[in-house]
Design a protein around this motif. Structure first.
Motif, short mmCIF file in Angstrom:
data_model
loop_
_atom_site.label_atom_id
_atom_site.label_comp_id
_atom_site.label_asym_id
_atom_site.label_seq_id
_atom_site.Cartn_x
_atom_site.Cartn_y
_atom_site.Cartn_z
N UNK A 34 62.35 22.13 48.49
CA UNK A 34 63.37 23.08 48.06
C UNK A 34 63.02 23.68 46.70
N UNK A 35 61.79 23.53 46.28
CA UNK A 35 61.37 24.05 44.99
C UNK A 35 60.00 24.69 45.11
N UNK A 36 59.22 24.51 44.07
CA UNK A 36 57.88 25.09 44.01
C UNK A 36 56.84 24.06 44.43
N UNK A 37 55.83 24.53 45.14
CA UNK A 37 54.64 23.72 45.35
C UNK A 37 53.55 24.39 44.52
N UNK A 38 53.64 24.21 43.20
CA UNK A 38 52.72 24.88 42.28
C UNK A 38 52.44 23.98 41.09
N UNK A 39 51.16 23.84 40.81
CA UNK A 39 50.70 23.04 39.68
C UNK A 39 49.83 23.95 38.81
N UNK A 40 50.41 24.58 37.78
CA UNK A 40 49.61 25.48 36.94
C UNK A 40 48.64 24.70 36.07
N UNK A 41 47.52 25.32 35.77
CA UNK A 41 46.50 24.73 34.90
C UNK A 41 46.72 25.13 33.46
N UNK A 42 46.09 24.39 32.56
CA UNK A 42 46.12 24.70 31.13
C UNK A 42 45.07 25.73 30.73
N UNK A 43 44.14 26.00 31.63
CA UNK A 43 43.06 26.94 31.37
C UNK A 43 42.48 27.35 32.72
N UNK A 44 41.67 28.40 32.73
CA UNK A 44 41.01 28.79 33.96
C UNK A 44 39.97 27.74 34.34
N UNK A 45 39.74 27.59 35.64
CA UNK A 45 38.58 26.83 36.07
C UNK A 45 37.34 27.49 35.46
N UNK A 46 36.32 26.70 35.23
CA UNK A 46 35.09 27.26 34.68
C UNK A 46 34.45 28.22 35.68
N UNK A 47 33.56 29.06 35.19
CA UNK A 47 32.84 29.98 36.06
C UNK A 47 32.05 29.21 37.12
N UNK A 48 31.47 28.10 36.72
CA UNK A 48 30.69 27.31 37.66
C UNK A 48 31.58 26.68 38.73
N UNK A 49 32.74 26.16 38.34
CA UNK A 49 33.68 25.59 39.32
C UNK A 49 34.16 26.66 40.28
N UNK A 50 34.43 27.84 39.75
CA UNK A 50 34.91 28.94 40.59
C UNK A 50 33.83 29.39 41.57
N UNK A 51 32.60 29.45 41.11
CA UNK A 51 31.49 29.80 42.00
C UNK A 51 31.34 28.76 43.10
N UNK A 52 31.37 27.49 42.74
CA UNK A 52 31.26 26.44 43.75
C UNK A 52 32.39 26.54 44.77
#
Length: 175
Positions: free
Chosen positions: A29-47
């Motif tokens: 009945x709420x959010x299914x969202x876990x915001x981050x404190x920063x963006x994933x790194x470029x390498x993590x995003x590429x992977x």
């Protein structure tokens, strides 16, 4: 070894404040969202984009991942508007099981979506669900938004109309 991706990776102040907000799931009945404190790194995003699409020729330069849902689906800024700052890029959701959708046309509109009680997954996949507006997130949006408040459904529909081929274009990258 992945290639280092360049580009703006400074976390916008609005997302930094979103990361401090409470997003209770409340048994669905709420959010299914876990915001981050920063963006994933470029390498993590590429992977991630390579794993998600099976296309190892891609890099993650087009995305700035800033949160997830409980299943591992990701919320990201999609850097599709050349020359505009991150805050002017659309927000998208890419689910862990291949679900995708455009959530908002920019970060400001995303804040209003959150204020109306939608997380990225809910906005992308189930915009007709019953939601509870979140006054504390409306206050956050009022502090950071550069667009006027509009109902979340109008924001979501507008973003989907502006980027009608997002899903098809993304799936065309899959191998």
């Amino acid at each position: 070894m992945t290639e280092t991706i360049t580009g703006d990776r400074r976390f916008p102040p609005a997302l930094a404040e979103v990361a401090t907000a409470d997003f209770p799931y409340d048994d669905g009945d709420g959010f299914d969202f876990e915001p981050y404190d920063d963006f994933d790194s470029a390498e993590e995003t590429t992977d991630w984009i390579r794993d998600w699409t099976g296309n190892h020729e891609l890099d993650g330069a087009a995305y700035r991942v800033f949160g997830q849902d409980g299943t591992g689906g990701l919320a990201a800024l999609w850097c599709v508007r050349p020359g505009l700052p991150l805050t002017e890029q659309p927000v998208v959701f890419l689910g862990s099981e291949g679900e995708v959708g455009v959530v908002a046309g920019n970060l400001s509109d995303f804040l209003w979506v959150l204020a109306d009680g939608y997380g990225p997954m809910e906005a992308a996949l189930d915009p007709d669900r019953d939601v509870r507006p979140r006054p504390e997130l409306a206050e956050l949006a009022a502090r950071h938004a550069t667009t006027p408040r509009r109902p979340a459904l109008a924001v979501i529909e507008g973003a989907k109309a502006e980027f009608p081929t997002f899903e098809d274009d993304l799936f065309a990258l899959c191998r």
